[in-house]
Design a protein around this motif. Structure first.
Motif, PDB file in Angstrom:
ATOM      1  N   LYS A 167       0.831  -1.209   0.000  1.00  0.00           N
ATOM      2  CA  LYS A 167       0.000   0.000   0.000  1.00  0.00           C
ATOM      3  C   LYS A 167       0.862   1.255   0.000  1.00  0.00           C
ATOM      4  CE  LYS A 167      -4.062  -1.965   2.323  1.00  0.00           C
ATOM      5  NZ  LYS A 167      -4.925  -1.908   3.531  1.00  0.00           N
ATOM      6  N   VAL A 168       1.944   1.224   0.766  1.00  0.00           N
ATOM      7  CA  VAL A 168       2.839   2.384   0.822  1.00  0.00           C
ATOM      8  C   VAL A 168       3.525   2.596  -0.519  1.00  0.00           C
ATOM      9  CG1 VAL A 168       4.951   3.272   1.872  1.00  0.00           C
ATOM     10  CG2 VAL A 168       3.212   2.222   3.307  1.00  0.00           C
ATOM     11  N   GLU A 169       3.967   1.520  -1.136  1.00  0.00           N
ATOM     12  CA  GLU A 169       4.606   1.619  -2.459  1.00  0.00           C
ATOM     13  C   GLU A 169       3.640   2.223  -3.470  1.00  0.00           C
ATOM     14  OE1 GLU A 169       7.693  -2.182  -2.366  1.00  0.00           O
ATOM     15  OE2 GLU A 169       5.623  -2.459  -3.029  1.00  0.00           O
ATOM     16  N   ASP A 170       2.385   1.775  -3.445  1.00  0.00           N
ATOM     17  CA  ASP A 170       1.393   2.301  -4.385  1.00  0.00           C
ATOM     18  C   ASP A 170       1.083   3.763  -4.103  1.00  0.00           C
ATOM     19  OD1 ASP A 170       1.266  -0.198  -5.503  1.00  0.00           O
ATOM     20  OD2 ASP A 170      -0.563  -0.800  -4.429  1.00  0.00           O
ATOM     21  N   LYS A 171       1.130   4.147  -2.841  1.00  0.00           N
ATOM     22  CA  LYS A 171       0.782   5.518  -2.458  1.00  0.00           C
ATOM     23  C   LYS A 171       1.853   6.517  -2.854  1.00  0.00           C
ATOM     24  CE  LYS A 171      -0.409   8.345   1.584  1.00  0.00           C
ATOM     25  NZ  LYS A 171      -0.696   8.347   3.051  1.00  0.00           N
ATOM     26  N   PHE A 172       3.125   6.184  -2.599  1.00  0.00           N
ATOM     27  CA  PHE A 172       4.189   7.175  -2.766  1.00  0.00           C
ATOM     28  C   PHE A 172       4.973   7.025  -4.065  1.00  0.00           C
ATOM     29  CE2 PHE A 172       3.954   7.016   2.010  1.00  0.00           C
ATOM     30  CZ  PHE A 172       3.417   8.284   2.152  1.00  0.00           C
ATOM     31  N   GLY A 173       5.054   5.847  -4.606  1.00  0.00           N
ATOM     32  CA  GLY A 173       5.867   5.679  -5.799  1.00  0.00           C
ATOM     33  C   GLY A 173       7.332   5.897  -5.493  1.00  0.00           C
ATOM     34  N   GLY A 174       7.972   6.848  -6.189  1.00  0.00           N
ATOM     35  CA  GLY A 174       9.415   7.048  -6.028  1.00  0.00           C
ATOM     36  C   GLY A 174       9.808   8.078  -4.994  1.00  0.00           C
ATOM     37  N   ALA A 175       8.953   9.076  -4.717  1.00  0.00           N
ATOM     38  CA  ALA A 175       9.289  10.148  -3.777  1.00  0.00           C
ATOM     39  C   ALA A 175       8.609   9.885  -2.442  1.00  0.00           C
ATOM     40  CB  ALA A 175       8.859  11.503  -4.337  1.00  0.00           C
ATOM     41  N   VAL A 176       9.393   9.509  -1.438  1.00  0.00           N
ATOM     42  CA  VAL A 176       8.830   9.132  -0.142  1.00  0.00           C
ATOM     43  C   VAL A 176       9.108  10.243   0.865  1.00  0.00           C
ATOM     44  CG1 VAL A 176       8.778   7.390   1.674  1.00  0.00           C
ATOM     45  CG2 VAL A 176       9.309   6.718  -0.685  1.00  0.00           C
ATOM     46  N   PRO A 177       8.082  10.861   1.420  1.00  0.00           N
ATOM     47  CA  PRO A 177       8.297  11.920   2.409  1.00  0.00           C
ATOM     48  C   PRO A 177       8.691  11.337   3.763  1.00  0.00           C
ATOM     49  CG  PRO A 177       5.962  11.518   2.164  1.00  0.00           C
ATOM     50  CD  PRO A 177       6.651  10.654   1.137  1.00  0.00           C
ATOM     51  N   THR A 178       9.288  12.152   4.596  1.00  0.00           N
ATOM     52  CA  THR A 178       9.655  11.717   5.946  1.00  0.00           C
ATOM     53  C   THR A 178       8.401  11.621   6.808  1.00  0.00           C
ATOM     54  OG1 THR A 178      11.737  12.927   5.728  1.00  0.00           O
ATOM     55  CG2 THR A 178      11.119  12.196   7.942  1.00  0.00           C
ATOM     56  N   PRO A 179       8.161  10.470   7.438  1.00  0.00           N
ATOM     57  CA  PRO A 179       6.970  10.360   8.292  1.00  0.00           C
ATOM     58  C   PRO A 179       7.037  11.322   9.472  1.00  0.00           C
ATOM     59  CG  PRO A 179       7.922   8.186   7.827  1.00  0.00           C
ATOM     60  CD  PRO A 179       8.926   9.207   7.367  1.00  0.00           C
ATOM     61  N   ASP A 180       5.890  11.834   9.887  1.00  0.00           N
ATOM     62  CA  ASP A 180       5.848  12.686  11.067  1.00  0.00           C
ATOM     63  C   ASP A 180       6.233  11.925  12.325  1.00  0.00           C
ATOM     64  OD1 ASP A 180       5.008  14.816   9.537  1.00  0.00           O
ATOM     65  OD2 ASP A 180       2.869  14.465   9.920  1.00  0.00           O
ATOM     66  N   PHE A 181       6.034  10.600  12.304  1.00  0.00           N
ATOM     67  CA  PHE A 181       6.276   9.769  13.486  1.00  0.00           C
ATOM     68  C   PHE A 181       7.680   9.160  13.502  1.00  0.00           C
ATOM     69  CE2 PHE A 181       4.024   7.321  10.207  1.00  0.00           C
ATOM     70  CZ  PHE A 181       4.939   6.311   9.963  1.00  0.00           C
ATOM     71  N   TRP A 182       8.564   9.688  12.707  1.00  0.00           N
ATOM     72  CA  TRP A 182       9.904   9.103  12.577  1.00  0.00           C
ATOM     73  C   TRP A 182      10.949  10.214  12.676  1.00  0.00           C
ATOM     74  CZ3 TRP A 182      14.350   9.463   9.854  1.00  0.00           C
ATOM     75  CH2 TRP A 182      15.197   8.353   9.813  1.00  0.00           C
ATOM     76  N   GLY A 183      12.087   9.913  13.339  1.00  0.00           N
ATOM     77  CA  GLY A 183      13.141  10.921  13.423  1.00  0.00           C
ATOM     78  C   GLY A 183      14.285  10.490  14.314  1.00  0.00           C
ATOM     79  N   GLY A 184      15.116  11.451  14.655  1.00  0.00           N
ATOM     80  CA  GLY A 184      16.334  11.148  15.390  1.00  0.00           C
ATOM     81  C   GLY A 184      16.281  11.534  16.854  1.00  0.00           C
ATOM     82  N   TRP A 185      17.088  10.833  17.639  1.00  0.00           N
ATOM     83  CA  TRP A 185      17.348  11.164  19.033  1.00  0.00           C
ATOM     84  C   TRP A 185      18.841  11.420  19.197  1.00  0.00           C
ATOM     85  CZ3 TRP A 185      13.738  11.899  22.759  1.00  0.00           C
ATOM     86  CH2 TRP A 185      12.477  11.335  22.602  1.00  0.00           C
ATOM     87  N   ARG A 186      19.175  12.363  20.037  1.00  0.00           N
ATOM     88  CA  ARG A 186      20.576  12.635  20.372  1.00  0.00           C
ATOM     89  C   ARG A 186      20.779  12.360  21.866  1.00  0.00           C
ATOM     90  NH1 ARG A 186      20.802  17.341  18.634  1.00  0.00           N
ATOM     91  NH2 ARG A 186      22.058  17.082  16.722  1.00  0.00           N
ATOM     92  N   VAL A 187      21.768  11.530  22.177  1.00  0.00           N
ATOM     93  CA  VAL A 187      22.143  11.290  23.562  1.00  0.00           C
ATOM     94  C   VAL A 187      23.283  12.238  23.908  1.00  0.00           C
ATOM     95  CG1 VAL A 187      22.956   9.604  25.247  1.00  0.00           C
ATOM     96  CG2 VAL A 187      21.450   8.868  23.389  1.00  0.00           C
ATOM     97  N   ILE A 188      23.029  13.154  24.831  1.00  0.00           N
ATOM     98  CA  ILE A 188      24.017  14.156  25.250  1.00  0.00           C
ATOM     99  C   ILE A 188      24.725  13.608  26.482  1.00  0.00           C
ATOM    100  CG2 ILE A 188      24.352  16.542  25.985  1.00  0.00           C
ATOM    101  CD1 ILE A 188      21.581  17.115  24.667  1.00  0.00           C
ATOM    102  N   PRO A 189      25.993  13.268  26.392  1.00  0.00           N
ATOM    103  CA  PRO A 189      26.632  12.534  27.489  1.00  0.00           C
ATOM    104  C   PRO A 189      26.876  13.368  28.738  1.00  0.00           C
ATOM    105  CG  PRO A 189      28.241  13.084  25.804  1.00  0.00           C
ATOM    106  CD  PRO A 189      26.905  13.475  25.256  1.00  0.00           C
ATOM    107  N   ASP A 190      26.590  12.742  29.886  1.00  0.00           N
ATOM    108  CA  ASP A 190      27.004  13.253  31.179  1.00  0.00           C
ATOM    109  C   ASP A 190      28.170  12.442  31.730  1.00  0.00           C
ATOM    110  OD1 ASP A 190      25.067  15.338  31.448  1.00  0.00           O
ATOM    111  OD2 ASP A 190      23.560  13.822  31.895  1.00  0.00           O
TER     112      ASP A 190
END
Length: 228
Positions: A167-190
């Motif tokens: 379903k995702v392949e059919d929806k987006f084709g070649g240009a896939v946007p970044t999901p709102d529910f996906w991203g990075g975390w940074r661990v800041i060391p103490d």
């Protein structure tokens, strides 16, 4: 010496002699870099360029739920910047939910082939949307589609993932946007500890502890040697 096991009873395994660690360098507070991030970059570069370490970016990430129960899993380190250690994931996953509730984490990287390990304890923060999008767009198309198809950490039926992926392949084709529910975390060391294996378990352990100065200034680090 390789690992040797004995099984004196059907439900018991005893682990006997283990390999002796033989790192040639001698890490001390005197020859360690002033910043643990600089020390990490030097060690990581050696692990990568030496070609001896398989998947040196693999690391254990430990989080703690609101109930106080810890959990750990392996994630991949994707960036080390001036502030800390970065990985990416689904923001609805168990790890992210636990980080939302308790914004602290522990990391461990173990490079068996060179008898080195790095342990990190610190606070976490989400990356900016721009930072997450820049990394997402650098991923292979299959990984981009997989991020949309997978409801990470939730139970799933047989064949359901393949259906969602189609379903995702059919929806987006070649240009896939970044999901709102996906991203990075940074661990800041103490705290950061560098471990270098030595014979007879008399290992080198150099420990950094953050000592924050005035707001806006780079942190200072207390560096000490720990007993093995």
């Amino acid at each position: 010496m390789d690992v040797v096991i004995e099984q004196p009873e059907p439900d018991k395994i005893k682990i006997l002699p283990h390999v002796q660690y033989v790192t040639k360098d001698h890490l001390t507070p005197q020859n360690a870099a002033p910043s643990p991030l600089d020390q990490f970059r030097a060690w990581f570069k050696e692990a990568v360029e030496g070609g001896k370490v398989n998947e040196p970016e693999a690391m254990s990430l430990s989080t703690v739920a609101a109930s106080g129960v810890p959990s750990a899993r392996i994630v991949l380190l994707k960036q080390v910047d001036h502030s800390g250690f970065v990985f990416f994931t689904n923001y609805t996953s168990r790890k992210s939910q636990e980080l939302e509730g308790n914004p602290h984490a522990a990391l461990v990287l173990y490079w068996r082939e060179v008898h080195r390990s790095v342990r990190v304890i610190g606070r976490v923060e989400k990356l900016t949307r721009q930072e997450s999008e820049e990394y997402f767009l650098s991923r292979p198309i299959g990984s981009q589609l997989g991020a949309w198809a997978s409801k990470q950490s939730t139970a799933i039926g047989e064949g359901e993932l393949e259906t969602r992926l189609k379903k995702v392949e059919d929806k987006f084709g070649g240009a896939v946007p970044t999901p709102d529910f996906w991203g990075g975390w940074r661990v800041i060391p103490d705290e950061v500890e560098f471990w270098s294996g030595k014979p007879s378990r008399l290992h080198d352990r150099v420990h950094y502890i953050r000592e924050d100065g005035p707001s806006g200034e780079e942190p200072q680090w207390k560096i000490e040697r720990l007993s093995p």
